[in-house]
Enzyme design. Structure first.
Site, short mmCIF file in Angstrom:
data_model
loop_
_atom_site.label_atom_id
_atom_site.label_comp_id
_atom_site.label_asym_id
_atom_site.label_seq_id
_atom_site.Cartn_x
_atom_site.Cartn_y
_atom_site.Cartn_z
N LYS A 192 24.07 127.12 75.79
CA LYS A 192 23.84 126.83 74.37
C LYS A 192 22.56 127.47 73.87
O LYS A 192 22.42 127.74 72.67
CB LYS A 192 23.83 125.32 74.12
N THR A 249 20.12 122.18 69.05
CA THR A 249 19.33 123.37 69.35
C THR A 249 19.53 124.46 68.29
O THR A 249 18.63 125.26 68.03
CB THR A 249 19.70 123.92 70.74
#
Length: 340
Positions: A192, A249
């Site tokens: 990610k 994120t």
């Protein structure tokens, strides 16, 4: 419990505060002499605004003192330093106690996850890889350190060990789930970061919410394809360490990966962006490894591929985006039946 956290960066310090507030006996280790001296004298954690370590938390730069006679060891060093730290710590950690890796990354040369690296260094030292687990999820240190509500998942091969770690970390403000999918949790947390760099680039280019939402959605599709090929479970990539961690994120100003990508989108080089962020940008270190894993396993990961070209081949971010949008037409999902 007597717990040591290896790594006094923002995440290691935040978890030290959490575990200390949970009533455990904490030791915080750093390999950096300057950081050791500053923490001992001021108790102030750099990059965690307004946060101080309690006086009862022991701070040390002695790896033997940090690891001996403990009941739980937390690896919180940045991914490029995990192998070095595991090698140093291996002689002093009792293999009967659990080790929790909370960093995120994949080693470029070996394509090993961080728990695999720790296990390999332990096994190389005395033939026993020990009990190595992982804790991951949408959890910024800046928020955890001041008690803002957060959830995470601990991955372990044994339910008993997973529950032990769950009990150690769980609090009114930090909810922990358990899972046996160690590889899936690690891959979700590592991959990610590469997608988050790309999300930052989109924001740096000023391309809006539609583009970023598409990027996040197609990003989790890429992560899931590779992750399941390597043994992870679909449910894991739809969970906290997958889509949950990806969202936070990609969208938060706390994210160093997003912030680095934003600077790249504004025209900075990868090196300039990393310097300005001033902390380890994990996605840069994971990008090449993700690309190598994709090629090795014949998995299509166009976002990862374009991000590598932007980072390491000086490709313009605008050109990378155009190439993604102009790829051959295709179905969103394969395997569905049409009525006609």
């Amino acid at each position: 419990m007597k717990i040591t956290v290896l790594g006094a960066g923002t995440w290691g310090s935040a978890l030290t505060i959490l575990l200390n507030n949970n009533g455990h006996e904490l030791t915080l280790w750093t390999a950096l002499e300057k950081e050791f001296n500053e923490l001992n004298s001021t108790r102030i954690v750099k990059n965690l605004k307004g946060v101080k370590l309690d006086d009862n938390i022991q701070i040390t730069n002695d790896i033997a003192l940090a690891c001996k006679d403990k009941e739980l060891i937390v690896f919180a060093v940045a991914s490029p330093f995990v192998r070095m730290t595991a090698k140093k710590a291996a002689p002093f950690i009792d293999r009967k106690i659990p080790v929790v890796n909370v960093a995120k990354g994949i080693e470029e040369d070996t394509l090993m996850t961080l728990t695999e690296i720790i296990e390999s260094e332990f096994e190389a030292y005395n033939g026993d890889k020990g009990i190595v687990t992982v804790l991951s999820g949408p959890s910024h240190a800046e928020e955890v350190s001041i008690g803002m509500p957060t959830t995470a998942v601990v991955g372990a091969r044994s339910r008993e060990i997973a529950c032990l770690i769950q009990d150690a970390f769980m609090s009114e403000r930090f909810r922990v789930y358990t899972s046996p999918d160690v590889i899936g949790i690690e891959l979700g947390g590592s991959l990610k970061n590469v997608i988050a760099l790309a999300a930052g680039v989109i924001d740096g280019l000023g391309l809006g919410d539609n583009a970023k939402a598409a990027l996040i959605t197609r990003g989790i599709s890429e992560i899931g394809r590779l992750g399941m090929k390597l043994g992870g479970k679909l449910e894991t990539f739809a969970g906290l360490s997958g889509i949950g961690d990806l969202i936070v994120t990609c969208c938060s100003t706390h994210s160093r990966n997003h912030n680095a990508g934003f600077l790249i989108g504004q025209g900075k080089t990868m090196e300039e962006a990393m310097t300005e962020v001033g902390q380890v940008v994990e996605g840069v270190y994971s990008a090449k490894a993700a690309s190598k894993l994709a090629h090795k396993n014949s998995i299509d990961m166009p976002i990862v591929e374009q991000m590598n070209k932007v980072l390491f081949e000086n490709k313009k971010a605008e050109d990378a985006l155009s190439e993604l949008l102009l790829r051959d037409k295709k179905d969103e999902h394969s395997g569905f039946d049409w009525e006609e």
